[in-house]
Structures are given as C-alpha cells and as structure tokens.
Scaffold this motif. Sequence first.
Motif, PDB file in Angstrom:
ATOM      1  N   PRO A 147      12.964  35.149  91.448  1.00 30.18           N
ATOM      2  CA  PRO A 147      11.741  35.340  90.850  1.00 30.18           C
ATOM      3  C   PRO A 147      11.607  35.845  89.565  1.00 30.18           C
ATOM      4  N   PHE A 148      10.385  35.678  88.774  1.00 33.20           N
ATOM      5  CA  PHE A 148      10.128  36.081  87.646  1.00 33.20           C
ATOM      6  C   PHE A 148       9.832  37.441  87.637  1.00 33.20           C
ATOM      7  N   GLY A 149      10.205  38.253  86.591  1.00 31.30           N
ATOM      8  CA  GLY A 149      10.142  39.809  86.448  1.00 31.30           C
ATOM      9  C   GLY A 149      11.051  40.394  85.713  1.00 31.30           C
ATOM     10  N   SER A 150      10.897  41.791  85.856  1.00 31.28           N
ATOM     11  CA  SER A 150      12.049  42.586  85.128  1.00 31.28           C
ATOM     12  C   SER A 150      13.135  42.904  86.195  1.00 31.28           C
ATOM     13  N   TYR A 151      14.433  43.036  85.741  1.00 27.74           N
ATOM     14  CA  TYR A 151      15.497  43.449  86.535  1.00 27.74           C
ATOM     15  C   TYR A 151      16.366  44.426  85.780  1.00 27.74           C
ATOM     16  N   GLU A 152      17.042  45.282  86.577  1.00 24.50           N
ATOM     17  CA  GLU A 152      18.168  46.101  86.197  1.00 24.50           C
ATOM     18  C   GLU A 152      19.382  45.364  86.570  1.00 24.50           C
ATOM     19  N   VAL A 153      20.336  45.375  85.759  1.00 23.84           N
ATOM     20  CA  VAL A 153      21.248  44.124  86.030  1.00 23.84           C
ATOM     21  C   VAL A 153      22.648  44.806  85.547  1.00 23.84           C
ATOM     22  N   SER A 154      23.514  44.685  86.996  1.00 20.72           N
ATOM     23  CA  SER A 154      25.011  45.090  86.631  1.00 20.72           C
ATOM     24  C   SER A 154      25.999  44.096  87.045  1.00 20.72           C
ATOM     25  N   GLY A 155      27.239  44.197  86.901  1.00 20.71           N
ATOM     26  CA  GLY A 155      28.099  43.102  87.329  1.00 20.71           C
ATOM     27  C   GLY A 155      29.632  43.822  87.852  1.00 20.71           C
ATOM     28  N   ARG A 156      30.233  42.970  88.453  1.00 18.12           N
ATOM     29  CA  ARG A 156      31.317  43.271  88.751  1.00 18.12           C
ATOM     30  C   ARG A 156      32.382  41.940  88.819  1.00 18.12           C
ATOM     31  N   LEU A 157      33.569  42.018  88.157  1.00 15.80           N
ATOM     32  CA  LEU A 157      34.493  40.878  88.085  1.00 15.80           C
ATOM     33  C   LEU A 157      35.831  41.259  88.574  1.00 15.80           C
ATOM     34  N   GLY A 202      30.951  45.864  81.540  1.00 18.90           N
ATOM     35  CA  GLY A 202      29.970  46.278  80.670  1.00 18.90           C
ATOM     36  C   GLY A 202      29.059  44.878  80.240  1.00 18.90           C
ATOM     37  N   ILE A 203      27.853  45.431  80.073  1.00 21.71           N
ATOM     38  CA  ILE A 203      26.773  44.372  80.040  1.00 21.71           C
ATOM     39  C   ILE A 203      25.591  44.872  78.914  1.00 21.71           C
ATOM     40  N   LYS A 204      25.153  43.812  78.165  1.00 19.53           N
ATOM     41  CA  LYS A 204      24.194  43.972  77.138  1.00 19.53           C
ATOM     42  C   LYS A 204      23.175  42.820  76.897  1.00 19.53           C
ATOM     43  N   PRO A 205      21.996  42.997  76.510  1.00 13.79           N
ATOM     44  CA  PRO A 205      21.304  41.842  76.373  1.00 13.79           C
ATOM     45  C   PRO A 205      22.072  41.064  75.074  1.00 13.79           C
ATOM     46  N   HIS A 206      22.043  39.530  75.224  1.00 11.92           N
ATOM     47  CA  HIS A 206      22.668  38.904  74.441  1.00 11.92           C
ATOM     48  C   HIS A 206      22.166  38.796  72.958  1.00 11.92           C
ATOM     49  N   SER A 207      21.031  39.152  72.699  1.00 10.53           N
ATOM     50  CA  SER A 207      20.441  39.128  71.456  1.00 10.53           C
ATOM     51  C   SER A 207      20.350  40.438  70.426  1.00 10.53           C
ATOM     52  N   VAL A 208      21.070  41.436  71.086  1.00 12.23           N
ATOM     53  CA  VAL A 208      21.209  42.797  70.507  1.00 12.23           C
ATOM     54  C   VAL A 208      22.782  42.938  70.070  1.00 12.23           C
ATOM     55  N   ASP A 209      22.954  42.566  68.609  1.00 11.17           N
ATOM     56  CA  ASP A 209      24.503  42.588  68.451  1.00 11.17           C
ATOM     57  C   ASP A 209      25.010  43.900  68.499  1.00 11.17           C
ATOM     58  N   ARG A 229      12.834  29.805  80.421  1.00  8.81           N
ATOM     59  CA  ARG A 229      12.594  30.776  81.367  1.00  8.81           C
ATOM     60  C   ARG A 229      13.969  31.478  81.802  1.00  8.81           C
ATOM     61  N   VAL A 230      14.778  31.978  80.812  1.00  8.92           N
ATOM     62  CA  VAL A 230      16.173  32.194  80.712  1.00  8.92           C
ATOM     63  C   VAL A 230      16.127  33.797  80.278  1.00  8.92           C
ATOM     64  N   MET A 231      16.905  34.482  81.240  1.00 11.84           N
ATOM     65  CA  MET A 231      17.372  35.925  80.334  1.00 11.84           C
ATOM     66  C   MET A 231      18.739  35.708  80.294  1.00 11.84           C
ATOM     67  N   ARG A 232      19.262  36.323  78.975  1.00 16.21           N
ATOM     68  CA  ARG A 232      20.857  36.112  78.511  1.00 16.21           C
ATOM     69  C   ARG A 232      21.534  37.622  78.382  1.00 16.21           C
ATOM     70  N   ALA A 233      22.596  37.504  78.814  1.00 13.63           N
ATOM     71  CA  ALA A 233      23.537  38.905  78.558  1.00 13.63           C
ATOM     72  C   ALA A 233      24.739  38.493  78.279  1.00 13.63           C
ATOM     73  N   MET A 234      25.262  39.452  77.558  1.00 16.51           N
ATOM     74  CA  MET A 234      27.017  39.379  77.279  1.00 16.51           C
ATOM     75  C   MET A 234      27.693  40.339  78.134  1.00 16.51           C
ATOM     76  N   ILE A 235      28.857  39.777  78.491  1.00 16.10           N
ATOM     77  CA  ILE A 235      29.853  40.473  79.428  1.00 16.10           C
ATOM     78  C   ILE A 235      31.024  41.116  78.523  1.00 16.10           C
ATOM     79  N   LYS A 236      31.266  42.151  79.158  1.00 16.13           N
ATOM     80  CA  LYS A 236      32.710  42.822  78.542  1.00 16.13           C
ATOM     81  C   LYS A 236      33.363  43.187  79.651  1.00 16.13           C
ATOM     82  N   PRO A 237      34.651  42.664  80.266  1.00 16.48           N
ATOM     83  CA  PRO A 237      35.355  43.114  81.180  1.00 16.48           C
ATOM     84  C   PRO A 237      35.701  44.574  80.958  1.00 16.48           C
TER      85      PRO A 237
END
Length: 242
Positions: A192-202, A208-215, A234-242
């Motif tokens: 659904p469209f909206g705002s999310y708190e996002v976390s991840g596991r691999l 670690g996670i951060k917005p893709h556009s914030v270097d 309609r895309v959110m983008r994130a960068m991942i660091k294991p």
Amino acid sequence: MRPSSPFFAKGAGALVIVVALLLAATAALWGTAQAQSGVVRGRVTDEAGRPVAGAQVGAFYQSFGGGQLLYGGSYNRQAVTGPDGRYSISLQGLPRGEYAASGDLNSISLLPENPTTFASNAVSVRNFTYRIVESTSENEYGNGAILAVANDIGEFTDLAGLELTLRSRETGQVYTKTVRRTGEGYAVTGLPFGSYEVSGRLNGRPVGIKPHSVDDDPFRSSVVLSVRPGDIPRVMRAMIKP
C-alpha cells in the motif's frame, strides 16, 4: 465567354449531382461513426465483494492512436463509481471502433474481471476488483508501491533471500516480505502507498539500511521510507550493508 453547349451543360449537371452524392455519403458515414448507442457498465468491489465508491473507470479508444486526437482532446470517456460501486459510460458521440475499460482508486489500478476490448455500438459489462497485488500478467511490479534495494557502493553481496520488515507509520500494520529479482533489481512489490519503517535480515542476521539517495548518511538498523499516491515513479529505494 464559354460557348453554350448541351454537352457542357449536361456534364456540369452530372458533376453537381456527383459532388452532392459524395457530400451526402460523407455526412452519412460521419454521422454513423459518431452516433453510437453503445454503453459500458459494471461494478467495482473489494476482495470481500463489498462495493467500492469513488473509483474512476474509463473507456479508452483502441482502434487508432490509443485514443488521442491529433490536435488535443481524446476519444476517451470516464465515470466515477457511486455508493453501490456501479458505473455507466455512454459511448454516444464517440467514434466507431473498439474500446477498452480500465480504472484506478488512490493510484491503485483496478483488476479487470474481463480485460478484452468491446465494440462501441454494443452494451458491454466490465467489472473490477480493488485489490493490491504483487504482480499481474501485464505488470511484474503489480499495482501498488515498490521497495527496491541494492548493495552499498563497492559491495557485491548476493541479496537473494533478504527479508524486509515494513511497519506502516499510518496504520501500524506490519508487512514481512522476501525480495525477488525484477527489472529494478531486488525488490518487494504489492505494498500500500504510505510511509514505512523498514528493517531487514539476510541469512538470519540484521543488515544495515539507509535511503539510496543519501550518500553520506550512515547505515542504521532501520530507516523511514515513503511513497505517496500519484508519485512517479512509485518506488522507494534503499541501500543494504550486511
């Protein structure tokens, strides 16, 4: 002065008759093309079969140019569903040909019960369901929001199996999804469209996670990402660091 001639007079008369017949035929054809008695009607419901009000449904000309006129305007016509979820679109005055029906609500494309085209002079029924899906036969990204993820610069970890947890900041609902490979790289779809708190596991370990556009932003255990109805893309983008 043109000499008087029975031949010329007869020829001129015949020419006038031919021109008149051509004009009459053209007018008749144009009138036939424009005067349609067709209509497309139907109903929009949710997954539980309840009526959906306020959805916009359109009939779109398919026979030439995708419905767009050369000098602006269109051959398309739209309607909004009422409290009972029903709509009706008259094709009166539109060109003869084939039309297709589609619709949306809050930037979510409606799912058609019957996606085939219909004739402009027929009475057709096209029903829709309002439901967010991860993919369709026509669109691998589905009809909702998308979260695409990528490695940090210089990292080449295989992100297959990355599990993302998204908590809606509006509703508190939690979505747990495993990324899949798409044309956007690894992504989760059908959100659904909206705002999310996002976390991840691999592989069972937090990433670690951060917005893709914030270097220069540091990687964190979670990040807030948003995509709103009408956002393009309609895309959110994130960068991942294991």
